[in-house]
Design a protein around this motif. Structure first.
Motif, PDB file in Angstrom:
ATOM      1  N   LYS A 123      -8.873 -16.877  -0.277  1.00 50.91           N
ATOM      2  CA  LYS A 123      -8.515 -15.989   0.835  1.00 50.91           C
ATOM      3  C   LYS A 123      -7.261 -15.185   0.511  1.00 50.91           C
ATOM      4  N   HIS A 124      -6.244 -15.865  -0.012  1.00 56.71           N
ATOM      5  CA  HIS A 124      -5.006 -15.167  -0.372  1.00 56.71           C
ATOM      6  C   HIS A 124      -5.259 -14.148  -1.478  1.00 56.71           C
ATOM      7  N   ALA A 125      -6.060 -14.529  -2.460  1.00 58.05           N
ATOM      8  CA  ALA A 125      -6.368 -13.592  -3.551  1.00 58.05           C
ATOM      9  C   ALA A 125      -7.105 -12.381  -3.032  1.00 58.05           C
ATOM     10  N   ALA A 126      -8.058 -12.608  -2.129  1.00 57.82           N
ATOM     11  CA  ALA A 126      -8.841 -11.500  -1.564  1.00 57.82           C
ATOM     12  C   ALA A 126      -7.949 -10.560  -0.759  1.00 57.82           C
ATOM     13  N   ILE A 127      -7.040 -11.114   0.021  1.00 61.85           N
ATOM     14  CA  ILE A 127      -6.126 -10.278   0.807  1.00 61.85           C
ATOM     15  C   ILE A 127      -5.226  -9.467  -0.114  1.00 61.85           C
ATOM     16  N   GLY A 128      -4.762 -10.085  -1.187  1.00 63.09           N
ATOM     17  CA  GLY A 128      -3.933  -9.362  -2.150  1.00 63.09           C
ATOM     18  C   GLY A 128      -4.674  -8.199  -2.782  1.00 63.09           C
ATOM     19  N   LEU A 129      -5.933  -8.412  -3.141  1.00 60.67           N
ATOM     20  CA  LEU A 129      -6.740  -7.334  -3.733  1.00 60.67           C
ATOM     21  C   LEU A 129      -7.011  -6.235  -2.708  1.00 60.67           C
ATOM     22  N   ALA A 130      -7.232  -6.635  -1.466  1.00 60.78           N
ATOM     23  CA  ALA A 130      -7.467  -5.639  -0.408  1.00 60.78           C
ATOM     24  C   ALA A 130      -6.218  -4.794  -0.176  1.00 60.78           C
ATOM     25  N   ARG A 131      -5.054  -5.422  -0.256  1.00 66.10           N
ATOM     26  CA  ARG A 131      -3.800  -4.668  -0.100  1.00 66.10           C
ATOM     27  C   ARG A 131      -3.617  -3.672  -1.243  1.00 66.10           C
ATOM     28  N   ASN A 132      -3.993  -4.092  -2.446  1.00 65.78           N
ATOM     29  CA  ASN A 132      -3.934  -3.161  -3.589  1.00 65.78           C
ATOM     30  C   ASN A 132      -4.858  -1.979  -3.366  1.00 65.78           C
ATOM     31  N   LEU A 133      -6.052  -2.256  -2.797  1.00 68.83           N
ATOM     32  CA  LEU A 133      -7.018  -1.189  -2.522  1.00 68.83           C
ATOM     33  C   LEU A 133      -6.436  -0.202  -1.515  1.00 68.83           C
ATOM     34  N   ARG A 134      -5.787  -0.705  -0.496  1.00 72.89           N
ATOM     35  CA  ARG A 134      -5.140   0.172   0.478  1.00 72.89           C
ATOM     36  C   ARG A 134      -4.095   1.055  -0.214  1.00 72.89           C
ATOM     37  N   ALA A 135      -3.303   0.435  -1.078  1.00 72.46           N
ATOM     38  CA  ALA A 135      -2.255   1.189  -1.768  1.00 72.46           C
ATOM     39  C   ALA A 135      -2.847   2.250  -2.683  1.00 72.46           C
ATOM     40  N   ASP A 136      -3.984   1.930  -3.349  1.00 69.77           N
ATOM     41  CA  ASP A 136      -4.624   2.905  -4.236  1.00 69.77           C
ATOM     42  C   ASP A 136      -5.002   4.180  -3.496  1.00 69.77           C
ATOM     43  N   TYR A 137      -5.369   4.010  -2.230  1.00 72.12           N
ATOM     44  CA  TYR A 137      -5.772   5.187  -1.450  1.00 72.12           C
ATOM     45  C   TYR A 137      -4.645   5.701  -0.557  1.00 72.12           C
ATOM     46  N   GLY A 138      -3.446   5.246  -0.821  1.00 73.77           N
ATOM     47  CA  GLY A 138      -2.276   5.809  -0.153  1.00 73.77           C
ATOM     48  C   GLY A 138      -2.149   5.474   1.319  1.00 73.77           C
ATOM     49  N   LEU A 139      -2.766   4.383   1.778  1.00 79.68           N
ATOM     50  CA  LEU A 139      -2.636   4.022   3.182  1.00 79.68           C
ATOM     51  C   LEU A 139      -1.247   3.463   3.461  1.00 79.68           C
ATOM     52  N   ALA A 140      -0.602   3.979   4.490  1.00 79.43           N
ATOM     53  CA  ALA A 140       0.711   3.473   4.891  1.00 79.43           C
ATOM     54  C   ALA A 140       0.550   2.056   5.440  1.00 79.43           C
ATOM     55  N   PRO A 141       1.618   1.215   5.358  1.00 76.89           N
ATOM     56  CA  PRO A 141       1.503  -0.175   5.827  1.00 76.89           C
ATOM     57  C   PRO A 141       1.003  -0.300   7.262  1.00 76.89           C
ATOM     58  N   ALA A 142       1.373   0.658   8.116  1.00 76.41           N
ATOM     59  CA  ALA A 142       0.972   0.556   9.523  1.00 76.41           C
ATOM     60  C   ALA A 142      -0.398   1.165   9.796  1.00 76.41           C
ATOM     61  N   GLN A 143      -0.973   1.798   8.809  1.00 72.93           N
ATOM     62  CA  GLN A 143      -2.241   2.502   9.009  1.00 72.93           C
ATOM     63  C   GLN A 143      -3.411   1.516   9.033  1.00 72.93           C
ATOM     64  N   VAL A 144      -4.258   1.646  10.018  1.00 62.26           N
ATOM     65  CA  VAL A 144      -5.383   0.719  10.205  1.00 62.26           C
ATOM     66  C   VAL A 144      -6.572   1.171   9.366  1.00 62.26           C
ATOM     67  N   ALA A 145      -7.351   0.192   8.868  1.00 58.31           N
ATOM     68  CA  ALA A 145      -8.601   0.478   8.162  1.00 58.31           C
ATOM     69  C   ALA A 145      -9.604  -0.603   8.548  1.00 58.31           C
ATOM     70  N   ASP A 146     -10.894  -0.311   8.391  1.00 59.20           N
ATOM     71  CA  ASP A 146     -11.939  -1.284   8.690  1.00 59.20           C
ATOM     72  C   ASP A 146     -12.508  -1.821   7.381  1.00 59.20           C
ATOM     73  N   PHE A 147     -12.914  -3.115   7.408  1.00 58.77           N
ATOM     74  CA  PHE A 147     -13.415  -3.753   6.199  1.00 58.77           C
ATOM     75  C   PHE A 147     -14.757  -4.436   6.458  1.00 58.77           C
TER      76      PHE A 147
END
Length: 893
Positions: free
Chosen positions: A744-768
């Motif tokens: 779970k922690h690894a998956a969340i870390g990878l998802a956070r990297n994916l958000r960063a790759d697409y330039g999403l700000a920390p407060a910006q919401v996305a659906d998964f």
């Protein structure tokens, strides 16, 4: 219990708890027969010293060791103290006298020593008070000074014993002489460093011959030629065959010099002929003894030329060098001058160039003492960490030279040798007592040797003299041998090797079982810290600015085993920020705990109420306990610091505290109580793990959170022992649940990297959407869905076993399955595509430029190797970035 303030007041915390620890006498232990003991002795700093970063590192490492053993229930003793530092302390007091327009010779010996003792009383404990500021948990009741009555008795006892065994002797040999301190130095106290100099080639005329018929010799010290008593050549050097039995004339003084033959002469050095100066060179001294040459000393104690120097009498040795060179040039006897780098010895105290000089001194025969000390390391009774120091130690010990122990100063242990001046007697003897008459002839015409022993002569007895030797007592039987020695490599010969020899000779056992040699503290440019470079960092300044805990943690975390540590003031932010992180987590926990004192001594967990995240933090705590134990035992203190840092910062604060916010703010009181029970149990044990490095912070949190049911102070709290999987299972901790949370922690870390790759700000919401790896994983994520949303900043998280996006969609493969991120309604897809395309274009341009450089033959052949390698590494990085950008853009098609 007390409410934690918003910010840490380190200064108040440090003063409060250190005084309390001393009042409670936590640092003191009495000798108890049969108790398991752990003892260490501090490398005694000079009484003149103030705390520097080397001391801070050394004593923090020792404190980590002693605090852990104390928590493990050992009877622990850490003996503090200071060294009388003969030369250094005398220099300090002489400087004070100089400011008064006086020298020590204006005072009697007794008056001068009174001045030194007064100085010691006023300023000699400065560094010990500073060690208290650092948090050192020394047994202050046992504080020792190398000139205490007991230690002085030990020094005299050792000298007399060695004298009676004929292991101490007096003889005339070449020694290292400091003209500034006016005393002899041991080989280890004369630090050699390469220095640019010159090689002067001088013609020594042949007696009765023409000037050009002489011999040319080469020297780096022309001033010593005034003490020449021969010129030597190698017997197999055919160039000088005709000179056998001839006589040369010493330039300027006109002394006749025989030409001698000796195998020591290297035909390849200089001209193959060497001047022989028995009173001013150790090799020449030995040659002089072989050929029965006279020894002519041409210098005074202060480095000025004496009456044997003829017209140069009264000149400083270096001024004499200049005058002689000019006189030789005018006489046509200076053949040439070459640049020549050579090693020059310097006094370890004042940095004055040392003068090799023939002198009557006291020596210790070292080879008989070295033999058992060599075996002690070879057979493993003593271990060096890192192990590479074994070889260094053994090489030095196997080639050890006798130790010059006489110092021509007043401050120190006076040599306990007496001489009878009665006619027809001349008796010499060693005794601990103060005799009134000669034991041989009964005359009262007796006097004591005026000089003192080398400071290290008391330091080498430190591991047993501090416990009362030569008296037989319970302390000595209980705490000797000591357990560990922590010190720097630069005194492995001065101190470590000699302590091993002394322990085996006088105690019949090694003084310690293990020696940890840590590195040198350097600045961030790799330079050794020094006043002259202006790059020193005062530990007390760091304590004032950051805290003692920040200083300690940063030093330990940055220091790899046996390696030098590179620091700057900014690097101490590491420890401060870490302390702040823990403090804030404790405040969060306290906010939900209220006034109720938590039960942390024997918590009972309810398996039915433990979630996978609860089980995970309990399991990871046990892993951290094991890591801490293993790393401390192996002297990998930086890895110990990393283990406790990673657990606190990531496992506890980043993951579990964030996870706990949901149940703690919920309505299920049973779950809330179970989470608080888990949090307090974990934090109390983690504070124990952290305590040896950050004692002040951990004590403040221990008291404020009410963990006194486990121990009244974290200083004496039980060190955590790892709980095995079988016992954990009894608590309700299942390894599959732990593995799921890791995934779970690894998956969340990878998802956070994916958000960063697409330039999403920390407060910006996305659906998964998760396409799970298997059915069981899908069920676990569905049940745990609410816990993911805050970490992912997700509007929603769907779990669909057969999910296939209708069109390309950003995704990442995780241990849980493939995680897709929908940007629709959250991100301007077209603008994001343009942004990524611009990055791709720039990356391809940079890649093209690097490729052209690497394809250019001149660059590959002429550029430095490291520059070429950097270019190749840069090319690989750009290729990886290009490929990643292509995939990101494709996912937006």
């Amino acid at each position: 219990m007390s409410e934690l303030s918003k910010h840490i007041d380190a200064k108040a915390i440090e003063a409060k708890w250190y005084d309390w620890w001393k009042q409670q006498r936590y640092f003191h232990a009495e000798a108890e027969p049969g108790a398991k003991t752990y003892s260490i002795v501090i490398p005694p700093p000079n009484v003149t010293g103030i705390l520097h970063m080397g001391h801070a590192l050394n004593n923090t490492v020792q404190d980590v060791m002693i605090r852990r053993r104390r928590m493990q229930g050992f009877s622990t003793v850490w003996v503090p103290g200071t060294d009388h530092a003969g030369i250094a302390t005398q220099n300090v007091v002489e400087k004070d006298l100089k400011e008064e327009g006086k020298s020590r010779w204006d005072l009697s010996r007794e008056e001068f020593l009174e001045r030194v003792w007064a100085w010691k009383k006023e300023k000699g404990s400065t560094i010990l008070r500073q060690l208290e500021r650092l948090g050192a948990s020394c047994d202050w009741d046992r504080t020792r000074f190398t000139m205490d009555e007991g230690l002085s008795n030990a020094v005299a006892e050792v000298f007399v014993r060695l004298y009676e065994k004929k292991l101490v002797y007096r003889g005339e040999y070449i020694i290292n002489w400091c003209p500034r301190c006016c005393t002899a130095l041991s080989d280890e106290e004369s630090e050699h460093e390469d220095q640019a100099g010159h090689l002067w080639h001088i013609r020594y005329p042949l007696k009765g011959g023409r000037k050009r018929d002489g011999v040319v010799v080469a020297t780096t010290r022309p001033e010593t030629m005034l003490g020449d008593t021969a010129v030597a050549v190698n017997p197999r050097d055919e160039r000088y065959a005709k000179l056998k039995g001839q006589t040369l004339i010493l330039p300027i003084l006109g002394r006749e010099l025989p030409v001698i033959e000796d195998d020591f002469v290297d035909p390849q050095f200089g001209t193959g002929a060497v001047k022989v100066t028995p009173a001013h060179d150790p090799n020449d001294f030995e040659m002089g003894r072989r050929h029965e040459l006279p020894s002519v000393n041409v210098m005074t104690d202060t480095g000025e030329m004496n009456e044997q120097a003829g017209p140069y009498k009264g000149l400083d040795r270096f001024e004499c060098r200049k005058r002689i060179v000019e006189d030789l040039r005018e006489a046509g006897l200076l053949v040439k001058v070459e640049d020549h780098a050579h090693a020059v010895g310097r006094c370890y105290r004042c940095d004055t160039v040392v003068e090799p000089r023939l002198s009557l001194q006291w020596f210790v025969k070292m080879k008989p003492l070295a033999r058992p000390a060599i075996e002690a390391v070879k057979d493993g009774r003593i271990r060096f960490v890192p192990e590479r120091w074994n070889k260094v130690y053994l090489e030095w010990m196997e080639n050890i030279r006798d130790w010059c122990i006489r110092r021509q100063i007043w401050w120190g242990h006076r040599i306990p040798v007496f001489y009878c001046d009665a006619p027809e007697c001349g008796h010499q003897w060693a005794t601990k007592e103060t005799p009134e008459v000669c034991p041989k002839c009964g005359s009262d015409q007796i006097r004591q040797d005026p000089d003192v022993l080398d400071t290290w002569f008391s330091s080498w007895l430190w591991p047993f003299s501090v416990f009362g030797w030569p008296e037989d007592n319970e302390d000595l039987r209980t705490f000797y041998p000591t357990s560990d020695l922590v010190t720097a490599p630069d005194i492995i010969f001065f101190w470590v090797a000699r302590m091993i020899m002394a322990g085996l000779e006088f105690m019949g056992d090694v003084p310690f079982r293990r020696v940890y040699l840590h590195g040198t503290v350097r600045d961030d440019k790799g330079r050794k810290m020094s006043k002259s470079l202006g790059n020193s960092i005062d530990p007390i300044d760091i304590i004032e600015a950051f805290s003692a805990d920040a200083l300690r943690f940063s030093l330990i975390a940055l220091t790899a085993t046996g390696q030098d540590v590179y620091i700057s003031k900014e690097k101490f932010e590491l420890g401060r920020n870490f302390g702040t992180k823990i403090w804030n987590a404790a405040r969060f926990l306290q906010m939900f705990t209220g006034e109720q004192r938590p039960e942390v001594s024997h918590p009972q967990f309810n398996p039915a109420l433990l979630t996978a995240d609860d089980q995970h933090i309990l399991a990871r705590l046990q892993r951290t306990v094991t890591q801490c134990d293993e790393n401390i035992e192996r002297c990998r203190f930086n890895d110990y610091a990393k283990a406790v840092y990673d657990f606190f910062w990531h496992e506890f604060c980043d993951w579990y505290v964030e996870y706990a916010k949901l149940p703690l703010n919920g309505t299920d009181e049973a779950r809330k109580a179970e989470v608080l029970k888990v949090m307090h149990y974990v934090l109390s044990r983690a504070l124990c793990l952290l305590h040896p490095i950050m004692p002040f912070l951990t004590e403040e949190l221990w008291q404020s959170l009410g963990y006194t049911s486990l121990a009244e102070s974290v200083v004496v709290a039980p060190w955590p022992e790892p709980v095995e999987e079988e016992e954990l299972a009894g608590w309700g901790v299942q390894m599959p649940a732990v593995a799921y949370v890791d995934a779970k922690h690894a998956a969340i870390g990878l998802a956070r990297n994916l958000r960063a790759d697409y330039g999403l700000a920390p407060a910006q919401v996305a659906d998964f959407v998760l396409r799970p790896a298997d059915v069981e994983t899908g069920e676990q994520v569905r049940a745990d869905r609410a816990a993911y949303l805050p970490y992912l900043r997700a509007g929603k998280l769907e779990v669909e076993a057969d999910f296939t996006p209708a069109r390309p969609m950003p995704s990442v493969i995780t241990p849980l399955g493939t995680l897709f991120m929908s940007l629709e309604g959250h991100v301007d897809v077209e603008a994001e595509r343009r942004r990524l395309s611009e990055q791709l274009a720039k990356t391809e341009q940079d890649l093209d430029n690097v490729g052209k450089r690497l394809n250019h033959a001149d660059f590959l052949t002429r550029a430095p190797h490291d520059v070429v390698e950097q270019a190749r590494e840069r090319k690989l990085q750009l290729q990886e970035k290009r490929d990643k950008l292509v995939k990101l853009i494709e996912a937006l098609a």
